[in-house]
Motif scaffolding. Structure first.
Motif, PDB file in Angstrom:
ATOM      1  N   ALA A  80       0.824  -1.209   0.000  1.00  0.00           N
ATOM      2  CA  ALA A  80       0.000   0.000   0.000  1.00  0.00           C
ATOM      3  C   ALA A  80       0.857   1.257   0.000  1.00  0.00           C
ATOM      4  O   ALA A  80       0.554   2.227  -0.697  1.00  0.00           O
ATOM      5  CB  ALA A  80      -0.925  -0.009   1.211  1.00  0.00           C
ATOM      6  N   LEU A  81       1.942   1.262   0.774  1.00  0.00           N
ATOM      7  CA  LEU A  81       2.826   2.423   0.817  1.00  0.00           C
ATOM      8  C   LEU A  81       3.429   2.715  -0.555  1.00  0.00           C
ATOM      9  O   LEU A  81       3.449   3.862  -1.009  1.00  0.00           O
ATOM     10  CB  LEU A  81       3.939   2.202   1.840  1.00  0.00           C
ATOM     11  CG  LEU A  81       3.631   2.554   3.295  1.00  0.00           C
ATOM     12  CD1 LEU A  81       4.782   2.136   4.195  1.00  0.00           C
ATOM     13  CD2 LEU A  81       3.362   4.045   3.442  1.00  0.00           C
ATOM     14  N   VAL A  82       3.924   1.663  -1.206  1.00  0.00           N
ATOM     15  CA  VAL A  82       4.516   1.836  -2.528  1.00  0.00           C
ATOM     16  C   VAL A  82       3.482   2.379  -3.511  1.00  0.00           C
ATOM     17  O   VAL A  82       3.760   3.307  -4.290  1.00  0.00           O
ATOM     18  CB  VAL A  82       5.099   0.502  -3.034  1.00  0.00           C
ATOM     19  CG1 VAL A  82       5.496   0.614  -4.503  1.00  0.00           C
ATOM     20  CG2 VAL A  82       6.297   0.095  -2.200  1.00  0.00           C
ATOM     21  N   THR A  83       2.278   1.812  -3.474  1.00  0.00           N
ATOM     22  CA  THR A  83       1.230   2.236  -4.404  1.00  0.00           C
ATOM     23  C   THR A  83       0.808   3.672  -4.164  1.00  0.00           C
ATOM     24  O   THR A  83       0.706   4.482  -5.098  1.00  0.00           O
ATOM     25  CB  THR A  83       0.005   1.311  -4.273  1.00  0.00           C
ATOM     26  OG1 THR A  83       0.392  -0.044  -4.514  1.00  0.00           O
ATOM     27  CG2 THR A  83      -1.074   1.702  -5.265  1.00  0.00           C
ATOM     28  N   VAL A  84       0.562   4.017  -2.906  1.00  0.00           N
ATOM     29  CA  VAL A  84       0.101   5.367  -2.571  1.00  0.00           C
ATOM     30  C   VAL A  84       1.162   6.407  -2.916  1.00  0.00           C
ATOM     31  O   VAL A  84       0.861   7.436  -3.543  1.00  0.00           O
ATOM     32  CB  VAL A  84      -0.278   5.450  -1.080  1.00  0.00           C
ATOM     33  CG1 VAL A  84      -0.538   6.892  -0.670  1.00  0.00           C
ATOM     34  CG2 VAL A  84      -1.510   4.606  -0.794  1.00  0.00           C
ATOM     35  N   LEU A  85       2.392   6.156  -2.505  1.00  0.00           N
ATOM     36  CA  LEU A  85       3.458   7.124  -2.774  1.00  0.00           C
ATOM     37  C   LEU A  85       3.733   7.248  -4.270  1.00  0.00           C
ATOM     38  O   LEU A  85       4.057   8.335  -4.756  1.00  0.00           O
ATOM     39  CB  LEU A  85       4.727   6.727  -2.024  1.00  0.00           C
ATOM     40  CG  LEU A  85       4.630   6.778  -0.496  1.00  0.00           C
ATOM     41  CD1 LEU A  85       5.947   6.369   0.141  1.00  0.00           C
ATOM     42  CD2 LEU A  85       4.211   8.159  -0.016  1.00  0.00           C
ATOM     43  N   ALA A  86       3.603   6.137  -4.994  1.00  0.00           N
ATOM     44  CA  ALA A  86       3.798   6.201  -6.447  1.00  0.00           C
ATOM     45  C   ALA A  86       2.719   7.058  -7.093  1.00  0.00           C
ATOM     46  O   ALA A  86       3.015   7.915  -7.942  1.00  0.00           O
ATOM     47  CB  ALA A  86       3.783   4.789  -7.035  1.00  0.00           C
ATOM     48  N   LEU A  87       1.468   6.864  -6.716  1.00  0.00           N
ATOM     49  CA  LEU A  87       0.365   7.607  -7.311  1.00  0.00           C
ATOM     50  C   LEU A  87       0.390   9.089  -6.956  1.00  0.00           C
ATOM     51  O   LEU A  87       0.064   9.949  -7.780  1.00  0.00           O
ATOM     52  CB  LEU A  87      -0.979   7.004  -6.871  1.00  0.00           C
ATOM     53  CG  LEU A  87      -1.338   5.634  -7.436  1.00  0.00           C
ATOM     54  CD1 LEU A  87      -2.601   5.099  -6.775  1.00  0.00           C
ATOM     55  CD2 LEU A  87      -1.532   5.711  -8.952  1.00  0.00           C
ATOM     56  N   MET A  88       0.789   9.387  -5.720  1.00  0.00           N
ATOM     57  CA  MET A  88       0.713  10.764  -5.243  1.00  0.00           C
ATOM     58  C   MET A  88       1.999  11.557  -5.422  1.00  0.00           C
ATOM     59  O   MET A  88       1.956  12.780  -5.617  1.00  0.00           O
ATOM     60  CB  MET A  88       0.325  10.765  -3.756  1.00  0.00           C
ATOM     61  CG  MET A  88      -1.090  10.290  -3.488  1.00  0.00           C
ATOM     62  SD  MET A  88      -2.357  11.397  -4.163  1.00  0.00           S
ATOM     63  CE  MET A  88      -2.184  12.823  -3.083  1.00  0.00           C
TER      64      MET A  88
END
Length: 252
Positions: A171-179
């Motif tokens: 989740a951290l990787v996904t959120v930081l990548a998107l934002m």
């Protein structure tokens, strides 16, 4: 129903502040935001009088607040699943829809309010160091209004992705990548491959940056389009995350 949601919200509030990671994220975000604010104030005091106000100086600290809020909200939303605590949580709150509403609301409200307080404090620090810049109340309200929407949307997006992945790292990787990552990468690549401009503009992080700084990777971006894009991502993430919470096995 309202009583049940209120009771569950109280439990979620207690859960957030009963774990060490929440305090670590809060203090780390505070150190980053206030530290950057102090550096901006000291830099402004050593040169010619700046044209802007203390709130203009505090604006960049919102980026660091967003980073901390995203990580904090993500960890809060996945902690139960990674530790196995989701089982007793659902035994105590068997209505999963109630848990979804309470968890998303409490996590987003808590993290966003902390972020707003820290950015406001950073502006006051700049004002204290450079009193000449001033700190108009009207500009403070405008800054807080823009950041409130961005921080709350970011936190809700993190909750939805956290519930969907049930993995803190994923989740951290996904959120930081998107934002934070993909908007910059795609914006740079779009200088060569122009068709990437639309994809870059569709990233939630691009909309967040546009709403905070007034600039984005796509010339046709507007405040309305940025808000709609952020809301669409939040609704989609919460729908998918909530669907897995409500219909999926809790321990898988």
């Amino acid at each position: 129903m309202s009583t049940l949601i209120g009771r569950t919200a109280q439990a979620e509030w207690a859960r957030i502040w009963s774990v060490r990671s929440s305090w670590i994220f809060a203090f780390a975000t505070a150190a980053a935001v206030l530290g950057i604010g102090t550096m901006i104030g000291l830099d402004a005091s050593s040169g010619p009088p700046p044209d802007g106000t203390a709130w203009d100086g505090a604006l960049p600290t919102g980026f660091f607040a967003l980073f901390g809020i995203l990580a904090w909200a993500t960890v809060c939303s996945t902690a139960d699943h990674t530790s196995g605590g989701i089982i007793p949580t659902l035994q105590w709150t068997p209505r999963r829809g109630v848990l979804l509403v309470a968890r998303a609301t409490v996590i987003a409200a808590t993290t966003a309010v902390v972020g707003l307080l820290l950015v406001t404090a950073a502006g006051l620090v700049i004002w204290a160091i450079v009193p000449a810049v001033g700190a108009p109340a009207g500009e403070a309200a405008g800054l807080i209004g823009r950041l409130a929407f961005v921080l709350t949307s970011g936190a809700l997006l993190a909750v939805g992705i956290g519930l969907l992945t049930r993995s803190t790292a994923g989740a951290l990787v996904t959120v930081l990548a998107l934002m934070l990552i993909l908007p910059f990468v795609l914006a740079q690549l779009s200088l060569v491959y122009t068709w990437l401009e639309s994809i870059a503009a569709g990233m939630p992080g691009s909309s967040a940056l546009y709403l905070v700084f007034g600039e984005g990777p796509y010339e046709e971006m507007t405040t309305t389009s940025a808000r709609i894009t952020l809301v669409a991502w939040v609704v989609g993430a919460l729908f998918l995350g909530g669907l897995r919470l409500i219909r999926g096995d809790a321990d898988r």
